[in-house]
Design an enzyme around this catalytic site. Structure first.
Site, PDB file in Angstrom:
ATOM      1  N   VAL A  32      35.959  77.805   4.499  1.00  0.00           N
ATOM      2  CA  VAL A  32      35.573  79.191   4.714  1.00  0.00           C
ATOM      3  C   VAL A  32      35.022  79.728   3.395  1.00  0.00           C
ATOM      4  O   VAL A  32      35.335  79.186   2.334  1.00  0.00           O
ATOM      5  CB  VAL A  32      36.778  80.045   5.192  1.00  0.00           C
ATOM      6  CG1 VAL A  32      37.222  79.624   6.566  1.00  0.00           C
ATOM      7  CG2 VAL A  32      37.946  79.986   4.209  1.00  0.00           C
TER       8      VAL A  32
ATOM      9  N   CYS B 276      41.948  82.825   0.885  1.00  0.00           N
ATOM     10  CA  CYS B 276      40.915  81.982   0.287  1.00  0.00           C
ATOM     11  C   CYS B 276      40.056  82.808  -0.669  1.00  0.00           C
ATOM     12  O   CYS B 276      39.445  83.796  -0.251  1.00  0.00           O
ATOM     13  CB  CYS B 276      40.041  81.365   1.367  1.00  0.00           C
ATOM     14  SG  CYS B 276      38.623  80.453   0.681  1.00  0.00           S
TER      15      CYS B 276
ATOM     16  N   LYS C   2      42.922  73.796  11.322  1.00  0.00           N
ATOM     17  CA  LYS C   2      41.585  74.287  11.648  1.00  0.00           C
ATOM     18  C   LYS C   2      41.229  73.951  13.089  1.00  0.00           C
ATOM     19  O   LYS C   2      41.338  72.790  13.502  1.00  0.00           O
ATOM     20  CB  LYS C   2      40.554  73.666  10.702  1.00  0.00           C
ATOM     21  CG  LYS C   2      40.800  73.997   9.245  1.00  0.00           C
ATOM     22  CD  LYS C   2      39.939  73.142   8.336  1.00  0.00           C
ATOM     23  CE  LYS C   2      40.331  73.328   6.893  1.00  0.00           C
ATOM     24  NZ  LYS C   2      39.634  72.393   5.991  1.00  0.00           N
TER      25      LYS C   2
END
Length: 251
Positions: free
Chosen positions: A73, A33, A60
């Site tokens: 995130v 990410c 998740k």
């Protein structure tokens, strides 16, 4: 816990720097990410000891969704405090751990830094995702033009005017650099799937990218090009089911 977990006392981070003891700091992240990468680079640069918990954004856990209202995130846990949104987390870390300051001390320069952080989040990053998600040629060319315009603005109104040093605002990277870099790094994905090229006139931007690649935090927290290309195939084929993909389709 993954590599980077804290032990008592000062510990050495993956970038080789001594970390300030702070066992109550935890970053919940995902390895690929770009938003989480921002915060991980800030933690590494400031030498803040932290524990790292990585999750799959495709699966998740319930405990994570209770912490992150947006389902994104990074999430920072600092003792009993919980924060989300990378730009907010990074400023919080800079205020709470003032060693290695990451924003200019001068109020006007600090305001300029925040303008460019906002530009990255609002004017540049969305075009990276939208360019990838568009499947039609007309839509891709539209996003190519928008992203190219943003890149040229970064070159001429940002890097050339703000700093004579290698980084956005001086001789060392700060929050502006770490906000931009993860998504600029993903231009390799745009090159692979959409044949995007940084305009050759962007000499300061290209020099900045080279300088960022030499920083310990980037080297420690940098996914490989192969990993990025593989991970971002879901955007290239518009099959991503994550929150960011959904938001960019709707925007």
């Amino acid at each position: 816990m993954l590599e980077g977990s804290v032990q008592s006392g000062t510990t050495a981070g993956r970038d080789g720097t001594d970390r300030t003891e702070a066992p109550e700091v935890e970053i919940i992240s995902s390895s690929t990410c770009p938003f989480a990468q921002r915060t991980r680079m800030v933690l590494a640069t400031k030498g803040i000891a932290f524990s790292l918990k990585e999750i799959s954004l495709d699966d998740k856990p319930d405990w994570f969704l209770k912490l992150s209202p947006y389902g994104k995130v990074p999430v920072l846990r600092h003792g009993e405090k919980v924060l989300w949104e990378s730009a907010v987390i990074n400023e919080y870390l800079d205020e709470v751990f003032p060693a290695v300051p990451m924003l200019p001390q001068d109020p006007f320069r600090r305001a300029l830094a925040r303008i460019w952080i906002d530009f990255a989040n609002v004017r540049m990053v969305p075009h990276v995702y939208k360019f990838m998600l568009r499947q039609d040629q007309e839509g891709q060319e539209f996003q190519r033009e928008r992203l190219t315009a943003a890149v040229l603005f970064m070159e001429h109104s940002g890097l050339r005017e703000l700093s004579g040093g290698p980084f956005w605002m001086g001789d060392r990277p700060n929050l502006v650099d770490f906000t931009f870099f993860p998504h600029v790094q993903r231009f390799v994905v745009l090159s692979h799937y959409r044949s995007f090229v940084i305009p050759p006139e962007c000499t300061r931007l290209l020099a900045w990218i080279d300088a960022m690649h030499q920083t310990p935090a980037v080297q420690a927290m940098r996914p490989s090009n192969e990993t990025l290309i593989r991970n971002w195939s879901k955007y290239a084929h518009n099959t991503g089911t994550g929150v960011t993909a959904r938001e960019m389709r709707e925007a």
